[in-house]
Scaffold this active site. Structure first.
Site, PDB file in Angstrom:
ATOM      1  N   GLU A 368       0.566  -1.787  -0.320  1.00 24.54           N
ATOM      2  CA  GLU A 368       0.066   0.532  -0.308  1.00 24.54           C
ATOM      3  C   GLU A 368       0.857   0.992   0.004  1.00 24.54           C
ATOM      4  O   GLU A 368       0.489   2.818   1.166  1.00 24.54           O
ATOM      5  CB  GLU A 368      -1.125  -0.200   1.288  1.00 24.54           C
ATOM      6  CG  GLU A 368      -2.067  -1.090   0.869  1.00 24.54           C
ATOM      7  CD  GLU A 368      -3.612  -0.454   2.006  1.00 24.54           C
ATOM      8  OE1 GLU A 368      -3.338   0.148   2.073  1.00 24.54           O
ATOM      9  OE2 GLU A 368      -4.300  -1.433   2.399  1.00 24.54           O
ATOM     10  N   HIS A 645      -2.004  -1.242  10.535  1.00 22.30           N
ATOM     11  CA  HIS A 645      -0.717  -2.496  10.036  1.00 22.30           C
ATOM     12  C   HIS A 645       0.089  -2.289  12.200  1.00 22.30           C
ATOM     13  O   HIS A 645       0.562  -1.533  12.030  1.00 22.30           O
ATOM     14  CB  HIS A 645      -0.655  -2.700   8.950  1.00 22.30           C
ATOM     15  CG  HIS A 645      -2.358  -3.570   8.001  1.00 22.30           C
ATOM     16  ND1 HIS A 645      -2.237  -4.428   7.934  1.00 22.30           N
ATOM     17  CD2 HIS A 645      -2.883  -2.260   7.830  1.00 22.30           C
ATOM     18  CE1 HIS A 645      -3.154  -5.120   7.200  1.00 22.30           C
ATOM     19  NE2 HIS A 645      -3.784  -3.252   6.576  1.00 22.30           N
TER      20      HIS A 645
END
Length: 661
Positions: A368, A645
């Site tokens: 990402e 995350h």
């Protein structure tokens, strides 16, 4: 294989692409800013609640008409630029390879291991950074993508560049390892900043100063690492100190431990005030922001067994006695092995929740990193430690895929070792909003050494990001099938060895990435039973649907990203070490069946959370008589407040022949 350092094969196409993107960018930026102003994060909501004058709301109302007017004016230019930009993507290469030309670290590393004698450890890390355009990143409750990219790069670089220090506690009541990479011996807190270390007392802290040889204080450059990433004062990044601490119940530590901890350690900065810290504005003294002017206080105790450290060792040797130093290191390693057996009788490797990226990190796989400007900022920061980087990986427009792609794959790779071959493939079966990004798999072949017979020692690494919507299990399984096929083809096409002429020896085969399913949810049974897990080993799992007791989730509950309890790496680490904290701040899978809410799901899963970021390694297909075993596995909190995350890291020990005793 030729590695592409530019996105286009010639300067004419590069110039035409730059002009077309210059026409598109104002419209792109205005749309992003306009949408972002209507998607506040929880941090901004709290700021607005504390703002009696409602200045932020006033600014939003004031600037929205201005953004709209400028957007209307920019649309014709953007349309013209798009007419040139879209067909150009058919000629664009799938990645950009960047090498720091003035560094020679990679070439030097190749001479360290010849494939004989003692084994060699390699450290891998993976993380999902959510570096999307700001308006899209806010959907995950993070913001200011450009500033986050720079801060993330600084934290990773400084975390990986520090010495590797481990301190074990020998106690009847506490047999765990202190957080590798950020433990130190200090006296109880007091106003005396020069208090000496007290054997047997231990405090885990990320704010520690140290005195090196001769009592000299480290400079900021020594703490953060020089711009080139080379160690200062001749200290190798491979230096490590492994210390066993005896508690009051356990008696004094052995002589070797006294020698290893002979340097003074004192408590440094007490840390900044507690409170919420926005992800785009890390203050000096934040324990996770090692790039601050006070970073020397944020680094670890630097202890290494050099010529001056042998004076306290047993045997009566002098300070420069090489034999005494070797004996010290040998004793330390034996202490480590004995302590490991006591700590984890059912495990052959260490595992922890750490506030820092592992020291001497060799390979970094990121997902990402969609925003190209953020990727460039991240690259610039990481080049201070990693010599080889691949970024802007993927395809745009309709080139190579069925659907129109607005974003690249988001994959990003950094390495200390030379990259030999690269391949990228785009998953053709994406749907819904995931189809707008060219999600796929990046395959790399790296050289990590050479034998005395000039045979190359190589390793294979795959970095991937699978389909996200939780209901699309069949799509993810198809992508896992493709991943295995592509990896087999890549190994076959890049191998220059044969049975009769083995020019290369394969040391490891690793897969890293965000697979977007977990191993504890009943809704992900299809993926959990995939054949990938029969060929590659997951260190955190016992079997389909069954995790090891110490494994925790890697996806954070976005609503709590800015809570005071988890706003720093230290705080987040402490929270995740308890089951109650994991229940509060980790995300849990939602059930497809009605009537099962988030709270009930948390009770069902016993507080472990969703582990969707994986590191897998192959036990077969390597060089005959070689084996790759996990030495350490860690869940990392150093990027708290910067992404939703948890990064994970794994250290593999690759050894040839019989295990060293």
């Amino acid at each position: 294989m030729v590695l592409h350092t530019t996105p286009f094969p010639n300067s004419c196409l590069s110039a035409l692409h730059a002009v077309s993107w210059a026409l598109i960018f104002p419209c792109y930026w205005l749309v992003d800013r306009l949408l972002a102003s209507f998607i506040p994060t929880t941090y901004e909501k709290r700021q607005r609640a504390d703002d009696p004058c409602c200045l932020q709301l006033f600014c939003t109302v004031l600037f929205t008409p201005i953004y709209l007017a400028l957007l209307v004016a920019a649309l014709p230019f953007a349309f013209l630029g798009f007419l040139f930009w879209s067909p150009l993507q058919s000629a664009r290469r799938h990645y950009i390879y960047s090498r720091l030309e003035d560094k020679v670290g990679g070439a030097a590393l190749l001479s360290e291991w010849k494939g004989t004698g003692a084994g060699k450890s390699f450290c891998f890390a993976t993380a999902n950074l959510c570096l999307l355009p700001d308006s899209l990143a806010r959907l995950n409750n993070v913001f200011n993508t450009q500033a986050r990219a720079k801060e993330i790069g600084q934290r990773i670089r400084n975390g990986a560049a520090r010495p590797q220090i481990k301190i074990y506690i020998d106690s009847p009541t506490n047999t765990s390892i202190s957080a590798a990479s950020f433990s130190s011996l200090v006296s109880p807190q007091s106003s005396d900043s020069g208090a000496r270390a007290i054997p047997g007392s231990i405090k885990r802290t990320a704010s520690v100063e140290y005195k090196g040889d001769g009592g000299r204080q480290p400079s900021d450059e020594a703490a953060n690492g020089p711009a080139s990433g080379d160690p200062s004062d001749g200290c190798s990044l491979e230096d490590a100190c492994i210390v066993r601490i005896g508690s009051e119940e356990g008696g004094r530590p052995p002589e070797a431990d006294d020698s290893a901890t002979g340097n003074q350690a004192r408590n440094g900065a007490t840390g900044g005030p507690k409170g919420q810290t926005p992800n785009h504005n890390q203050h000096d003294g934040d324990s996770g922001s090692l790039g601050s002017p006070s970073a020397s206080r944020e680094s670890l105790v630097k202890a290494r067994a050099g010529p001056d450290s042998g004076s306290g060792s047993s045997g009566g040797g002098g300070g420069g006695d090489t034999g005494a130093n070797s004996k010290l290191l040998y004793k330390a390693s034996m202490v480590k092995k004995a302590a490991r057996r006591r700590r984890h009788p059912d495990e052959a490797f260490d595992h922890e929740v750490s506030a820092f990226f592992p020291a001497n990190l060799d390979f970094l796989c990121l997902q990402e990193v969609f925003d190209k400007r953020a990727a460039a900022k991240l690259k610039d920061q990481l080049h201070g430690y990693f010599e080889y980087i691949l970024y802007d990986v993927g395809v745009y427009a309709c080139h190579g895929c069925c659907n129109f792609k607005c974003l690249n794959s988001g994959l990003f790779f950094a390495s200390r070792y030379p990259v030999m071959d690269v391949a990228y493939h785009c998953y053709p079966n994406g749907c819904s909003f995931d189809a707008l990004a060219s999600k796929g798999a990046l395959f790399l072949k790296v050289q990590v050494g050479s034998t005395p017979q000039d045979q190359r020692i190589v390793g294979y690494i795959a970095c991937t990001h699978l389909h996200a919507p939780p209901e699309d299990s069949a799509i993810r399984c198809e992508q896992l099938d493709l991943l295995q096929d592509w990896l087999a083809d890549f190994r076959k096409s890049t191998s220059s060895s044969s049975t009769a002429n083995p020019e290369e020896l394969v040391a490891f085969d690793v897969i890293c990435g965000d697979l977007n399913f977990d191993n504890c949810s009943s809704d992900d049974k299809l993926e959990q039973q995939h054949s990938l897990f029969t060929r590659y080993k997951d260190p955190c799992r016992l079997g389909p649907g069954e995790e090891k007791p110490w494994a925790i989730g890697t996806l954070l509950d976005t609503n709590g990203l800015y809570d005071e309890d988890v706003c720093t790496p230290d705080n987040l680490q402490k929270v995740l070490e308890s089951e109650e904290g994991r229940r509060e701040y980790l995300a849990f899978p939602t059930s497809k069946s009605p009537g099962a809410g988030q709270k009930g799901r948390k009770d069902l899963l016993k507080g472990n959370g969703r582990r969707i970021d994986y590191m897998l390694h192959a036990e077969e297909g390597l060089c005959p008589d070689w084996k790759a075993e996990v030495e350490e596995f860690s869940f990392i909190t150093q990027l708290s407040g910067l992404t939703d995350h948890l990064p994970v890291a794994m250290r593999l020990m690759v050894s040839a022949g019989e295990e060293e005793v």
